[in-house]
Design a protein around this motif. Structure first.
Motif, PDB file in Angstrom:
ATOM      1  N   THR A  55       0.806  -1.127  -0.073  1.00 44.20           N
ATOM      2  CA  THR A  55      -0.050  -0.049  -0.146  1.00 44.20           C
ATOM      3  C   THR A  55       1.000   1.256  -0.079  1.00 44.20           C
ATOM      4  OG1 THR A  55      -1.695  -1.420   1.246  1.00 44.20           O
ATOM      5  CG2 THR A  55      -1.880   1.338   1.234  1.00 44.20           C
ATOM      6  N   LYS A  56       0.449   2.475  -0.814  1.00 44.33           N
ATOM      7  CA  LYS A  56       0.969   3.549  -0.979  1.00 44.33           C
ATOM      8  C   LYS A  56       0.425   4.427   0.120  1.00 44.33           C
ATOM      9  CE  LYS A  56       3.752   6.961  -2.521  1.00 44.33           C
ATOM     10  NZ  LYS A  56       5.287   6.894  -2.294  1.00 44.33           N
ATOM     11  N   TRP A  57      -0.933   4.540   0.117  1.00 46.36           N
ATOM     12  CA  TRP A  57      -1.605   5.513   0.911  1.00 46.36           C
ATOM     13  C   TRP A  57      -2.678   4.550   1.783  1.00 46.36           C
ATOM     14  CZ3 TRP A  57      -1.387   6.179  -4.379  1.00 46.36           C
ATOM     15  CH2 TRP A  57      -0.295   7.398  -4.827  1.00 46.36           C
ATOM     16  N   THR A  58      -2.701   5.148   2.914  1.00 49.93           N
ATOM     17  CA  THR A  58      -3.843   4.547   3.985  1.00 49.93           C
ATOM     18  C   THR A  58      -4.642   5.471   4.541  1.00 49.93           C
ATOM     19  OG1 THR A  58      -2.244   2.691   4.536  1.00 49.93           O
ATOM     20  CG2 THR A  58      -4.118   2.966   6.003  1.00 49.93           C
ATOM     21  N   LEU A  59      -6.254   5.140   4.164  1.00 49.09           N
ATOM     22  CA  LEU A  59      -7.288   6.105   4.579  1.00 49.09           C
ATOM     23  C   LEU A  59      -7.984   5.358   5.962  1.00 49.09           C
ATOM     24  CD1 LEU A  59      -8.625   8.854   4.226  1.00 49.09           C
ATOM     25  CD2 LEU A  59     -10.067   7.724   2.522  1.00 49.09           C
ATOM     26  N   PHE A  60      -7.691   6.315   6.952  1.00 44.63           N
ATOM     27  CA  PHE A  60      -8.519   5.856   8.158  1.00 44.63           C
ATOM     28  C   PHE A  60      -9.736   6.666   8.361  1.00 44.63           C
ATOM     29  CE2 PHE A  60      -4.426   4.380   9.515  1.00 44.63           C
ATOM     30  CZ  PHE A  60      -4.630   3.014   9.674  1.00 44.63           C
ATOM     31  N   LEU A  61     -10.592   6.163   9.032  1.00 46.78           N
ATOM     32  CA  LEU A  61     -12.013   6.854   9.093  1.00 46.78           C
ATOM     33  C   LEU A  61     -12.144   7.536  10.605  1.00 46.78           C
ATOM     34  CD1 LEU A  61     -14.353   4.086   7.468  1.00 46.78           C
ATOM     35  CD2 LEU A  61     -12.883   6.069   6.449  1.00 46.78           C
ATOM     36  N   GLY A  62     -12.378   8.742  10.738  1.00 46.59           N
ATOM     37  CA  GLY A  62     -12.892   9.520  12.175  1.00 46.59           C
ATOM     38  C   GLY A  62     -11.515   9.501  12.868  1.00 46.59           C
ATOM     39  N   LEU A  63     -10.784   8.524  13.311  1.00 46.92           N
ATOM     40  CA  LEU A  63      -9.500   8.666  13.807  1.00 46.92           C
ATOM     41  C   LEU A  63      -8.863   7.315  13.660  1.00 46.92           C
ATOM     42  CD1 LEU A  63     -10.725   9.401  17.510  1.00 46.92           C
ATOM     43  CD2 LEU A  63      -9.385  10.822  16.149  1.00 46.92           C
ATOM     44  N   PRO A  64      -7.496   7.544  13.322  1.00 44.70           N
ATOM     45  CA  PRO A  64      -6.684   6.559  13.068  1.00 44.70           C
ATOM     46  C   PRO A  64      -6.612   5.264  14.042  1.00 44.70           C
ATOM     47  CG  PRO A  64      -5.098   8.229  14.078  1.00 44.70           C
ATOM     48  CD  PRO A  64      -6.549   8.605  13.835  1.00 44.70           C
ATOM     49  N   LEU A  65      -6.472   4.041  13.465  1.00 42.60           N
ATOM     50  CA  LEU A  65      -6.304   2.980  14.395  1.00 42.60           C
ATOM     51  C   LEU A  65      -4.983   2.527  14.512  1.00 42.60           C
ATOM     52  CD1 LEU A  65      -9.087   0.455  12.346  1.00 42.60           C
ATOM     53  CD2 LEU A  65      -9.274   1.854  14.487  1.00 42.60           C
ATOM     54  N   ALA A  66      -4.772   1.908  15.380  1.00 44.54           N
ATOM     55  CA  ALA A  66      -3.278   1.427  15.830  1.00 44.54           C
ATOM     56  C   ALA A  66      -2.756   0.365  15.001  1.00 44.54           C
ATOM     57  CB  ALA A  66      -3.205   0.969  17.317  1.00 44.54           C
ATOM     58  N   GLN A  67      -1.807   0.419  14.201  1.00 46.91           N
ATOM     59  CA  GLN A  67      -1.292  -0.628  13.271  1.00 46.91           C
ATOM     60  C   GLN A  67      -0.007  -0.792  13.457  1.00 46.91           C
ATOM     61  OE1 GLN A  67      -1.779   0.805   9.250  1.00 46.91           O
ATOM     62  NE2 GLN A  67      -0.546   2.773   9.593  1.00 46.91           N
ATOM     63  N   ALA A  68       0.216  -2.038  12.775  1.00 47.02           N
ATOM     64  CA  ALA A  68       1.913  -2.346  12.734  1.00 47.02           C
ATOM     65  C   ALA A  68       2.642  -1.424  11.998  1.00 47.02           C
ATOM     66  CB  ALA A  68       1.931  -3.804  12.212  1.00 47.02           C
ATOM     67  N   ALA A  69       3.885  -1.489  11.955  1.00 48.41           N
ATOM     68  CA  ALA A  69       4.863  -0.502  11.309  1.00 48.41           C
ATOM     69  C   ALA A  69       4.612  -0.798   9.858  1.00 48.41           C
ATOM     70  CB  ALA A  69       6.117  -0.851  11.803  1.00 48.41           C
ATOM     71  N   THR A  70       4.490   0.245   9.310  1.00 44.72           N
ATOM     72  CA  THR A  70       4.283   0.454   7.784  1.00 44.72           C
ATOM     73  C   THR A  70       4.842   1.474   7.148  1.00 44.72           C
ATOM     74  OG1 THR A  70       2.249   0.329   6.213  1.00 44.72           O
ATOM     75  CG2 THR A  70       1.831   1.469   8.173  1.00 44.72           C
ATOM     76  N   GLU A  71       5.096   1.383   5.851  1.00 45.48           N
ATOM     77  CA  GLU A  71       5.808   2.596   4.995  1.00 45.48           C
ATOM     78  C   GLU A  71       4.746   3.421   4.229  1.00 45.48           C
ATOM     79  OE1 GLU A  71       8.740   0.978   2.678  1.00 45.48           O
ATOM     80  OE2 GLU A  71      10.093   0.211   4.392  1.00 45.48           O
ATOM     81  N   SER A  72       3.216   3.057   4.224  1.00 45.09           N
ATOM     82  CA  SER A  72       2.414   3.714   3.638  1.00 45.09           C
ATOM     83  C   SER A  72       2.143   5.180   4.427  1.00 45.09           C
ATOM     84  CB  SER A  72       1.068   3.047   3.738  1.00 45.09           C
ATOM     85  OG  SER A  72       0.666   2.859   4.921  1.00 45.09           O
ATOM     86  N   GLN A  73       1.799   5.871   3.490  1.00 40.95           N
ATOM     87  CA  GLN A  73       1.452   7.282   4.081  1.00 40.95           C
ATOM     88  C   GLN A  73       0.026   7.376   4.580  1.00 40.95           C
ATOM     89  OE1 GLN A  73       2.147  10.142   0.904  1.00 40.95           O
ATOM     90  NE2 GLN A  73       4.300   9.549   0.474  1.00 40.95           N
ATOM     91  N   VAL A  74      -0.192   8.081   5.512  1.00 39.96           N
ATOM     92  CA  VAL A  74      -1.340   7.845   6.455  1.00 39.96           C
ATOM     93  C   VAL A  74      -2.333   9.130   6.368  1.00 39.96           C
ATOM     94  CG1 VAL A  74      -2.580   7.458   8.521  1.00 39.96           C
ATOM     95  CG2 VAL A  74      -0.389   6.327   8.170  1.00 39.96           C
ATOM     96  N   TYR A  75      -3.676   8.876   6.118  1.00 41.52           N
ATOM     97  CA  TYR A  75      -4.524  10.058   5.749  1.00 41.52           C
ATOM     98  C   TYR A  75      -5.742   9.703   6.594  1.00 41.52           C
ATOM     99  CZ  TYR A  75      -1.998  11.920   1.646  1.00 41.52           C
ATOM    100  OH  TYR A  75      -1.109  12.237   0.802  1.00 41.52           O
ATOM    101  N   LEU A  76      -6.323  10.796   6.905  1.00 42.38           N
ATOM    102  CA  LEU A  76      -7.419  10.858   7.798  1.00 42.38           C
ATOM    103  C   LEU A  76      -8.773  11.376   7.211  1.00 42.38           C
ATOM    104  CD1 LEU A  76      -8.522   9.679  10.858  1.00 42.38           C
ATOM    105  CD2 LEU A  76      -8.192  11.868  11.416  1.00 42.38           C
TER     106      LEU A  76
END
Length: 456
Positions: free
Chosen positions: A403-424
């Motif tokens: 994954t290049k980009w990760t989109l979370f909903l409302g509040l981000p979830l705790a996830q394992a170490a990842t190199e993807s860019q996080v969006y909310l």
């Protein structure tokens, strides 16, 4: 007799070229037909010459401002009537009562000591300006024909005039007046620079969101606001509370689809790519969905992208049991006339512009063991397109789809170490709903519905 005019103050008009002179008569010569003025004024300005002589050919009009006779009593005697024979015919003198003459508006060339020489120079200038001797004068010459270099012989003393202004004294006076202000006046207030705000502002609080169960990872927005992650259990309780207050599943799916499609359109190039002139190069997007809530969110996003003239290919496996929200979203998506496939081999073999991953499910982690899931994940990894994952599953050590980009909903979830860019993504949960589940919440979105998050 010529001595009767000595000492009289007269005004001599020599025309537009030489101007008007005033002064006291010093001599009158009948033989040479000249008259001389001492301490003369030219056009209201004192001449630098002590005496100026005029010839009768230069004089257009002569006015007596103050008659002073050394032979007869003051007034208009017989000698005064005989004397004007000095003026040629057509230039009769006019007596005027004693008065002060106002200076003309324009300042012309200063007269020379020899009036006849000045007349010859003026005639040469007039002949050149009128195209030759005797040429008619135009209206432009009559208005602007006077010499404009009256005082060009005298340089303006810039340094001398600047020296008259004592800057140090003025600045010291200003500083002294400001120090002399009484206590409590405006002078005692704090001074500000040009780049400082004069309004009193409260200190900025960057940690405006506090959660009862911390997920372990903290993010910050572009403006510096801290956004903590939450556990999956707290996130489920938040969505359940919002649903009780009226934020139904259908409304939440619509909000997620709009926000996710806006982010995808930006990743595809936005206005630089989606224009009426670029119909032959429309972007192609593949949306990989499973038969669950995350899949319904991806189908909603695909429908909005199809409405924006994006070439859509929706992958959804054939399952005997499918959630109601997925069925309703598929029914609505089919009205866009976009393509839908159920087998991985029907997906394009050439690279596409973007892949949206909605295969994962929070409730059923064993879903990854199905053959259709593994085949779709392998296709996404082999295709050279970048991947956007919407609301991915957490708690796994390795991602099945790069994954290049990760989109979370409302509040981000705790996830394992990842190199993807996080969006909310903002899904429209009110502030008091956050407070009901124990979250002190202040919106970090500002004027946007999707914001990037950075790991603290």
């Amino acid at each position: 007799m010529t001595t009767a005019w000595l000492g009289s103050v007269v005004s001599i008009n020599c025309g537009l070229t030489l101007g008007v002179y005033q002064g006291s008569v010093s001599s009158v010569d009948h033989s040479s037909q000249t008259i001389s003025l001492k301490q003369p004024f030219h056009n209201g300005v004192r001449c630098s010459l002590p005496e100026v002589t005029f010839s009768t050919s230069d004089i257009k009009e002569l006015k007596i401002l103050n008659f002073q006779s050394t032979v007869n009593q003051p007034g208009c005697g017989p000698d005064a009537a005989a004397e004007p024979s000095l003026i040629p015919a057509g230039r009769q003198s006019h007596r005027a009562p004693p008065c002060s003459s106002s200076a003309p508006i324009s300042i012309l060339r200063r007269g020379q000591s020899n009036g006849r020489g000045a007349t010859q120079a003026a005639q040469k200038k007039s002949a050149v300006r009128n195209g030759g001797a005797g040429g008619p004068r135009t209206r432009l010459d009559e208005c602007f024909g006077g010499g404009t270099d009256e005082n060009m012989d005298f340089d303006f003393d810039f340094e001398g005039n600047l020296a008259l202004f004592d800057k140090a004294a003025v600045f010291s006076q200003i500083a002294g007046s400001s120090r002399a202000q009484p206590p409590g006046s405006q002078g005692d207030q704090q001074t500000y620079r040009h780049d400082q705000n004069i309004l009193e502002v409260k200190p900025i609080v960057y940690r405006q969101i506090q959660v009862p169960q911390h997920g372990g990872t903290e993010y910050c927005s572009d403006s510096g606001l801290v956004v903590p992650s939450v556990t999956l259990d707290l996130h489920k309780r938040l969505l359940a509370a919002a649903e009780r207050w009226g934020l139904s599943v259908e409304r939440r799916l619509e909000s997620i689809g709009v926000s996710a499609s806006q982010m995808a359109l930006t990743l595809l190039g936005g206005p630089n790519r989606l224009t009426p002139k670029n119909v032959h190069q429309r972007p192609t997007v593949v949306v990989l969905c499973g038969p669950h809530m995350q899949g319904a969110q991806g189908i909603s996003c695909a429908r909005h992208l199809a409405n924006h003239q994006v070439e859509l290919i929706l992958f959804l496996p054939n399952c005997l049991k499918m959630q109601e929200c997925v069925s309703s979203e598929v029914q609505l998506y089919n009205q866009t006339s976009s393509q839908q496939v159920a087998r991985v081999k029907d997906l394009p073999q050439s690279p596409v512009d973007l892949v949206i991953n909605c295969l994962d499910c929070h409730e059923n982690p064993l879903l990854r063991e199905h053959s259709w899931y593994q085949s779709a994940a392998d296709w996404a990894n082999q295709n050279r397109a970048l991947v956007l994952s919407i609301d991915p599953a957490v708690g796994t050590q390795h991602q099945t789809v790069d994954t290049k980009w990760t989109l979370f909903l409302g509040l981000p979830l705790a996830q394992a170490a990842t190199e993807s860019q996080v969006y909310l993504c903002d899904i429209g949960i009110p502030k008091l709903v956050f407070q009901e589940v124990g979250i002190r919440y202040h919106s970090p979105f500002g004027c946007k519905f999707v914001i990037p998050l950075h790991t603290v």
